[in-house]
Structures are given as C-alpha cells and as structure tokens.
Design an enzyme around this catalytic site. Structure first.
Site, PDB file in Angstrom:
ATOM      1  N   GLY D 157     -15.344   8.564  -8.442  1.00 19.09           N
ATOM      2  CA  GLY D 157     -16.519   8.232  -7.643  1.00 19.09           C
ATOM      3  C   GLY D 157     -17.014   9.471  -6.918  1.00 19.09           C
ATOM      4  N   CYS D 158     -18.275   9.438  -6.532  1.00 22.68           N
ATOM      5  CA  CYS D 158     -18.863  10.629  -5.906  1.00 22.68           C
ATOM      6  C   CYS D 158     -18.267  10.905  -4.530  1.00 22.68           C
ATOM      7  CB  CYS D 158     -20.381  10.494  -5.834  1.00 22.68           C
ATOM      8  SG  CYS D 158     -20.975   8.948  -5.118  1.00 22.68           S
ATOM      9  N   TYR D 159     -18.166   9.868  -3.705  1.00 23.73           N
ATOM     10  CA  TYR D 159     -17.572  10.083  -2.373  1.00 23.73           C
ATOM     11  C   TYR D 159     -16.109  10.539  -2.488  1.00 23.73           C
ATOM     12  CZ  TYR D 159     -21.511   7.615  -0.068  1.00 23.73           C
ATOM     13  OH  TYR D 159     -22.735   7.226   0.416  1.00 23.73           O
TER      14      TYR D 159
END
EC number: 1.2.1.38
Lengths: 359, 359, 359, 359
Positions: D157-159
């Site tokens: 995921g990006c976060y």
C-alpha cells in the site's frame, strides 16, 4: 464605550493593513453589525513599505475601502482611536503600544505578548521578552474573564488555537498522558504575505512539506502553555510535552490538526466523547461534529468556527482529536474581533459567523 | 410582504438544498439581515436522492442548519412558503412551478425559463420550451423593472452573467462590431455537484481544459440574447454572433471572462472607458477597476461583485474587456437573492456583499 | 560531434541552473539516452545570486545532481563545453554568447534572439535589438532546416509555441482572415522563479487573472512573426493581427490556448480538419486529437507533446483551435533539447516523450 | 526470461488499465529500457466497465497507446503473457491468479495478498483471507531475497511504503519505543479513480480533511506487519502499536508522512541519524536528505524516490521522521516495476528514476 447602539462611535485603526492578518480584520469589520449600523468607523489604515499605496492595489477584495491610502505605522497616526489592531512583524508591537493611551484597546495579532514565560520567549524568539497580555482565546479555561474589559490583548497563534482547543478538554479531564503529538496541516497564508521562494505558487501547488520540525516551531511553547493551563484547570500542576510538526499544504487557508495522546488506562470512547461534549456544550464557535463525521478545513473557510472530532484508537491506546479552523479567521482575525467584542462588552459573536464559504 | 421590518415573517424554501446552488442560497440567506432580524425564516429544504439526510452531512459548512433533514422535492412540501428557490436539474422546474400559487415568488436557478426564443431552447436543450420568466440580471437594460414585484424569476447562467455585463455597454453604445469572442475560465463548481470522472479532484488539479467549444455550450444563446437586448437598448436591431469557449480551471469557484470584439473605426481607449464608466456608475455590484488594474476571481470569492477592466488593443483593432465574478454568488445564488430583494421590495443589496474572502 | 554512440563525449553546460527553465533542461538531460549511455556529460552549472549553493538546495527534484555546486555565470566557466543552454534574464545572453567559440552550440531559452524585427524588439523590450538566431520551433515551415547544424538557437516563448502551432496551418492554408484572437491560460511557472507578491501561492491558488492584456504581452509580436511566416509559406505576404490575452491559472505548469479566427467563406469543418491532419501528419510531437476530444494541460505534464483540437463554429463563423502544452517542456526546455538534437544530428526525439505524468 | 538484451521478448499485460495504478504502470513501462529496446511488449490492456473504450479516451496522457482498445479482464485475455500487472478492486485478484500459469509473473497492485495474518485481514477487509505473496518492498529487511525470481508479488500500500521505510531503521535499531504515530498527508489519486462526492475537485481543492482515523484505515495492520518484521530483523520479537491518521490534501499525487515515536533514553540526534545513514547507504531510491533539509512531495512527483529526514525533539523526547513519496510511483506502480525487475533479474532500477517533475 461598549454600547454600540447609541453611544459614541467607535474608531478603529488597523496597523499592517496590507498583510493577510490586517486584511482579514478589515474583512470582518466591514461585516460587523456595529459598522453596518454606523457605530464603528474604520479609521487609520497603516503599513510599512506599502505606505502611500491604496488599499485597493494591495487588498483588491476589500472593494468598499479600495480608495483608502495607507499611512505609515506610527503612534501618531494610530492615536485617537478606540481600538487598534496590530498586524505587524514580530517585535514591533511593544514600541507602538507604549506610546498609545492605556485606555486604547490594543489587539496584537503578532506573537510579542503571547508567552508568559520569559525563558520560553527568549529560547524561541531570540530577543528580549516584552511581557504578556491577556490571551485572546475565550474558550480556554478562564479565557473570557481575562478578556472582558481588557485593553491589551494578545491574539493566539493559529496552530496553538486549534491544537489547544482540540486537546485542552482531554488534558483538563486527565484522560491522557502528558505527552501529546500534534501534526497540523496548514494553508500558505499562515506564513504571511512574505516574499520567499518556498511560498511561490509554483513551488507550493501540488506539494506538501513539513517545516520547523522537532520542536523548532515557535508555536510549540504556546501550545504547551495553553495545555498547562488546561491541566491546572483540571487540578494538575504538570508540564505537557508537545511534539509539534507543521505541514504546509497547497491551499490558501485552513489548518487541520491531528492531535494524539496516550489514553489513561480504562478510558473508553464514550467517556472521551463525553468530556468534549461537556467542555464545549455552550461554546458558540466550537462544534463537536456528530460521531464519525470528520472536520475539513473547506467547511470553515472564512468562518470563526472550530470543528472537532474525537475518537479512541483502542488498539494503539491513543486518543485522536481532529480539529479544523480557518487560520486567518478563528486562527487570527476572527479571534481578534471576538476578543474586541469581549473587551468592549459587545455580543461576543458579533461580526463573526459559523457559516463557511464552500465549496 | 415586502416589509421586512415589521410585517409577517417571510417563509423561504430551498429545493435542491444539497447542491452547490442551493447551498450557496442558504449561505447567503443565513447572513441576510431579514434572517438575522427574525423576519425571514428558512422553511423546507428539499432534495432528490439525498432526501432523508441531514443538511450537515451534505453541506458541512452550514453549521447553523446542520441538523435539518432534507425532504423530498414535491409541490406539497414547497407549498406554504412566500419564496421558493429552485436549484434543480434542468427540466424539473416547470412541473413544480405549475403547482405552486401564483403569488409565491419562485426563483429558478436552473435554465428552464431563461431563453425567450423557443427555437434556441430546443436547439440547445433538446426539449420543449417551457416559456420564459423575468430574467434575474438587474444590471441589464430594463433589468430592475422586470424584477420589481415579479413572482417568477429566471436566474441567469453564470457565464452569461459576466460575459453579458462585460460586453453590454460596448454593444449598446455601438462601439464594437456585432461579433464577439468570449473565452471564460471557470472553477469546477460551475459544473455542479455531479459524479463525473472529469470533475474528480485528481483530474482537475494541475490541469486546464476547454469543453463544449465552438458554440456547443448552452450558455451561448443566452449571451446572444442578452447582447441583442443591449443592442436594442442602444437603438440597433441586430443579432450578435457569439463565439464562446468555456475553460475549466483548477479552482472551486470563480469565472474570469476575456471578451474581445472588433472596435468600430475611430473609437479610442478613453471613449471606450467612458462608455463603461457611464454604464455602471451607479451599480452597487459592478466595479470598473482603476486603469491598468485587472480583475481576479480570488478577489470576488463569496462576494456579489463583478469586477471589470476595459482596454483597447490598437494594433489588433480590438476592444478587450475582462470580467470576474464568483460563479456561485453573483453567477447564481447572489443573483437569486438580489432578485428576491427586488421582487419583494427589500433593499437590493441586502444580504450581499462586495467584500471577497481572500487570500 | 553528432555521433552519440561512439564519438567524443558531449560536454553540456547550463547557465541559470537554479531557475525553472534551467531545472527543466537538466531534468530532460538526465533522462536523455546520450546521458544514460555516457556520451553526454553535464558540465558546468551556473547561477547568478545562487552561485555557491548546491543544486540540491535549489532544485530538490534533481537528486542525482544534488551535490553539485553552482558556479557564477561567466564565459570562462561556460567555455570548454560543446553545448551551452542559457536560462538567463532577458538581455544577458548576447554578452555571454559573444565570448564563446562559434562552434559552441548555444541554446538560449530567453527572448533576446527570437524577434527578427528590430522595431518590434525595441517596442516590446525597450532595449537595443541584439539580432536574431535560428528559431527553435522545428514544426514551423522551414523550421528543421534552420536548426540542423545550427550553433546559435533561440528557443521560442511558451505562449508563441502553442499559439503558433495551433494557428499556423489555418493561416498557411488561407482558410481564416488575418486577425486572430488568442486567450491562453498558463500555469505559474511561466512567470519564472520570481519573488513577486502576485505569484505567492496564497494569491494564486483559487484565483484566475488576466495580465498584460490588449497587446501588452511581449509574446504578441512573436506570435505575429510566426504566423506571418506561416502565411508566407502559404504564398501570402500578409501581416497577421494578433489579439493576445494571457491568463494566469492556479496550476504550476501548462498552457491551454484558445485560438479563434474568422473563417473564410465556404470553409467547412471537414476542410478545416483536413488542413490540420495534413500539416501535422508526420510530426512526432503534435497530436491532433480525435474529433470531439479536447486537449487538457494535465495530459502533457512533463511531456513534449502538443495536443490540438480544431472545430468550426458555424453560427459565429469562426474557426476554434485549442492547444495544450507543458510550458516548461515543449514550451521551453523540451524545445531546447529538441533543437539541440537537431543541431547535433541526433534523433530529434531523443530524451523527449509524448507520455505525460497524470493524474 | 531475465535477459532483456537478447532473449525472447517479454509480453506484459495490464489488468485495470483504466485506473490510476494501471495508468501509472503503463507510463513507466513506456519509458522502460526493455520497451524502448523492443524487448518488452505491451500486450493485453483490460478493464471492467471501461472495456471496449480506447485507452486514449481514458488515459489521454498515454499518447503512444491512445488507439489501444481495452478488453474485458478475464484469465483468457491475460493468458499468454510473461508478466501480468493487476490493478483491480480488492478481492478480485485471487480468482484471476488461480487461472494463470504458475510461471506467469503476477504483480498485484491491490491489497489481497499483502497481509500474512488472516485475522488482521478479516478484521480490516471483512472477507476471507486469500493468503499472502512476496511483498514488493525491496528495501525492507530481506525484501530483495523474497522478490528475486518470485512469480507472485503483492505490491505494498502507498501509506505503508513511506511509513514503513521511515520507521523501520529506528525500530530495527531499537532506538524507539514500540508505539508509533503516523500522520500522512496524501494526494487524491490515492483514493483511486472513484466516483465519490468527497473526491470531486470542488470539494477537494482548498480543503484538507482526515479520514478513517483511530485505526480504521486498512493500511494500519500493514504498517504494523512491516515494523514487526523490522523489529525482528533487529532481534526483537515485539508488536508495534501504530496510531495512523491519513489526511487528504488538495493535490493529485504525493504522500508526506510525519512519523513520531518516543526515543529510548540516551539516544541523541547524531545516533539517530547514523542509524538511518547506515540503513539506507546503498539504497538507490531512498535518499536521506542533508541535515535540516525537509522532504516535499513535489520533488518526487513521478519519481521512484523516497526522501527522508530524521530529527530528534529533545524536549518532547521524540524521534521525528518525515518521508515523501509519489503515491502512484514508489507508492504503487514504481514498486510494481521495481519488483518486476527483481523478479526477472533485470537491473532493479530500470525504467525508474529519482528525478522528479518539478515545479
């Protein structure tokens, strides 16, 4: 002087009228019921290097005052007013204030008189402490009493306003440990109308960046001061450690603060919410949003409202409070006008709204 | 009904309260002196698919009305109000209006009753013409007379508002040829609160794009209609050819229109400026800026002002007029409230301001 | 010198490396196949007041060059390079160029050598005309021939690039009257990295404004020069009158130009489209979009592409051409690299892409 | 298969080519040296409801593929490719993957195979756990070994990408307590190309808001999983409590994460910095910025870089780490291509850059 319905007309001056704080004070004054009723007059408008220009060339959104010419910021020009708003660079307020009558209500949007602790001032501002004035955050414990009838008022910093209001109830109620983390996203107007490459539109748009991290921002001791006062209100004499990170976001206005602190054992979400409901039940400008609804800065644009949400992260053992304000309104000029109202005995909410300009 | 200082309280309904137009009408009504004085009551708020939701969940900036629940948009719900604002999808207003009393002041923010020419309507809207109502642009020739006492009002489109006001004086004075070019940059709220991939923030930010070019935009015949009326006011029975290009820009609000037309021979800059100075000398909301100062949409955010600049490009033989408005305020809801004021005999500027929210 | 696969390594200098044009030239060079293959070396990087700073502190997006220290912009520092890009304030290029060998390929991103007409230069730039160099717009008639083997190149202005490419085919084909209207919306980087209150993020975001209207913008005579050349290519010796209005929009990059001109009688949409299809059939960077699809600046971000759409407004009798570019890429640094490639005999498209960074 | 210079041509498919992740994968592939050398072929492009449309109508920035028509996302269409990128809604990857050969390199940009703990999956995704695949974050301890030769890869995921990289060194080195606070400001593309009123440009621009606070965001357990792995790499078997708050900011791309954790007693700033210098000394994409220089998302736009700064807040006793990435590049598609490179034995950095597109 406080009677706006029949007494003498209030004369109000704004020093620093070419800046963002001064412009927002004027915007609010132009909508103030006392102004509309002819009981409040906008007198001297002053500036530094912009003296001699028309307000219209600098603040083109203030059309009714477009032809006014800015004077130099001097005590002579500011004399003869009942209320003087100061939107000056840090360090200039004391000299001006000293030369104005004690009866003049001086409302300083700058930092000079915010901190009560001289050591904290000197550490963060690298200059001599000028003293402290009644602090223009009515919603803090004891806030209104300090402001009623005051003739010298220090308007809070924008970050401390929302951060302190977001955390004070929890700190006062003793439901969190005395170390708090604040990460606050701000629009660019918080940096003032300053010629700085990092504030150019080309650099700002499409980008977010932190600055003055790890305790370097001058608003850190102000938040700590407010929370210590809140703790004292709850009966605890403790220092609150504040980890504060400001983040610049691509928007002109608004602060969204994410505040976290370790929950004291045994506190659940309902109890945490109850603390906030009680603390702010009667506040005209603080709105605890319905459960699950989250604050957004766009909803308070131009308004004096503070919107809050409080939640418990049970897995991480943290209280999370989110707060949103308009940094120029409730964060600066709105607080200034609210404080003026209190100082003069006018209805505290006069000239202020909880209706934002959206979308 | 028109006396807001002592007569019966006005009851106002807003249909389409969950949209941008409806939200802006409500924002303005909440600041209207009649509302503050308790002489105007905000009655039914209705919606389509959002009926049953609280206004707070849809328009979080309208905190004072946050708990109001939206009703279905039906004539029954809207009955019993003195004023009904309609912010509905095109084509729905006629059916509603037919079932409300003739004495109800209906102010339609949609397009249904703007065009007087059935053929133009059918060409652009591909549906049967419902007729035309008094047009809510008081600053056009004859505009106020049409609106005083009116009970059915068609609020102008946002692009036609600024484009027509920018060009009408030149057309009326006969100083330009009857072909005009309008390129107008608009914020995204002009497209409404519509679920459309092209309106997503990710697509919009950092990008500009034209749409509905080459005469395809429905506001084209409306601009032509207004300019024809202006020409007639100047004594000329001519059709004005309008080349109109709307451009979407990454901002929520605002329209900046660049209007050009070939100058008639022998007209110089001073003459052109004089035409505009005369046309708008007494208009409370139209501000011809000082020479050389250019309109910007940010300065009219949330205000009902129209700022204009007029210049002559001698080399190209063109008149260039730049105009800025807030598309939701003067471009929609502000015009609606201004029209309501005129219809009811209230001070035309009540509840409206020329002070923008900036920066 | 032109052989990048085996000959001597090209040494390239960039003067003005701390500005937006210089930064974009470096961004493109870092992705150029000659650089990747070790056949192109980035030599001196120079600046004015920023000399002595690291590039990393000024252009933090150019991580591979972050430790490079900027030198002063002097002929000595720039000597010994095969290619020198100049991204200097107007008026400084001539003095530098005079002192560099004739064999050095000098590519000037500034305006100094763009205009061929001394009178036009003096009228718009209020200084002595330095002369003119081969114009770095290969897609104009004769463009490539002027650039192959050239050692002095004037990179076009950003507005003239897109406006000229949007209008040249119609002008050359004689399908429009010789008066054109260009309204071009630009991102803020077009104004350069200049400390100007009007370019601060707080002022720019949420606002659109026109500037230098009615023929006042310096790019006006450059567009006229290009279109006159296009007309000549079509066999007509005519001056083209250009009504040009630049509009600043809240985005860092991109220009969207709306170009209109009265159609010559009898020209229909299909003929107009055919003119453009033919003109740009073989151009690697110019894309006439499918009918009905409109250019947007977001789609060409960071790319060297020009996207165009052409339409006929039959009612208004106008040809409407919309064009989009990235002002820093195709509008400045991309054209500079494309010109370098042509000058050196490298593949014209090397180091350039038609793939944008979106959303 | 790994030899891109002479072996068989790689055939690559992208499922979900109309979304932001799929579009960014294609953008990177079009610039990949294997593609430019003709050793990598872009095969099937598929979509859900957009099947049948041209890519040009959906991803207008990918001009070289504009005419490609999207197929339906089915195993049949995706069969016959060496590499398949999946950019599908959560829950759809397993069914597709099951029907493709084991030798096909499947790189899932969705969440389905990221979490190793079935209970965490079920708690956060409310569905059955499909299992876990090698995790596409090479910079985590053991990361490259898991990816070399892998044929099933879960893109992070990006976060979690930026948060984990920002905190892992401190956690592995044991210099912080096992409770961390992450407040991460994200651009809107992180939410996908989803029709949601809250993602409309009108709502997003000029506003910041938190969402899924207090542990509600699905990336929370993924960050905890990565940090637990980092702790284990440092020899400690501990769970890390993660207080995670995502904040939506008005920009299309970019994440700026502010990560704080209580410092273990006796750790000073120099030691903290040394931990990070050592951890990332050889990482091609992770750049610890010079002391005092702060990450900004605008500098990594379109790049695969991670920029970090680490600081100690001695007064508050906290480590503060700031990290910036482009959520679509290093946060999604860049990680996917980097993982593909590792899986195939190509140079890990091929097709990726540390040069951002700025301003």
């Amino acid at each position: 002087m406080a009677d706006t319905s029949g007494g003498p007309v209030l004369r109000v001056a704004v020093a620093g009228a070419s800046g963002y704080a001064g412009g927002e004070v004027l915007r609010l004054l132009l909508g103030h019921p006392a102004y509309r009723a002819g009981r409040l007059e906008i007198g001297a408008l002053t500036a530094g290097s912009n003296a001699g220009s028309t307000l219209g060339s600098l603040q083109p959104h203030l059309l009714p005052l477009a032809d006014r010419v800015l004077a130099e910021t001097t005590p002579e020009v500011l004399a003869g007013h009942d209320v003087v708003f100061l939107g000056l660079p840090h360090g200039q307020s004391a000299a001006i204030a000293r030369l104005l009558p004690e009866s003049t209500v001086i409302i300083d949007c700058g930092a000079d008189f915010r901190l009560t602790d001289a050591a904290a001032w000197e550490k963060y501002y690298k200059s001599e402490h000028a003293g402290s004035w009644p602090y223009g955050l009515p919603e803090l414990p004891g806030g209104r009493d300090r402001l009623r009838g005051a003739t010298r008022i220090a308007v809070p910093g924008c970050y401390p306003t929302v951060s302190s209001l977001a955390l004070a109830p929890a700190v006062a109620a003793g439901i969190v440990e005395p170390t708090v983390t604040v990460v606050a996203v701000s629009g660019t107007s918080g940096a003032g109308r300053k010629l700085d490459v990092g504030l150019l539109g080309s650099e700002v748009m499409g980008s977010a960046r932190a600055y003055n991290i790890a305790g370097a921002h001058r608003h850190t001791p102000e938040i700590a001061q407010n929370l210590k006062l809140a703790a004292a209100d709850g009966g605890a004499e403790v220092d609150i450690a504040v980890s504060f990170t400001p983040v610049l976001a691509p928007m002109p206005r608004g602060i969204l603060a994410t505040c976290t602190a370790a929950l004291r054992p045994g506190v659940d979400a309902a109890q945490a919410r109850a603390v906030y409901e009680k603390a702010y039940a009667d506040e005209p400008f603080i709105h605890l949003l319905p459960e699950g609804v989250l604050p957004q800065t766009g909803s308070v644009l131009g308004s004096n409202a503070v919107t809050l949400q409080v939640a418990v992260d049970a897995d991480a053992g943290q209280l999370v409070v989110i707060g949103a304000i308009d940094n120029l309104t409730k964060g600066t000029a709105g607080a200034a006008v609210q404080s003026m109202n209190l100082a003069l005995g006018i209805d505290e909410t006069a000239g202020l709204t909880t209706v934002g300009v959206a979308p």
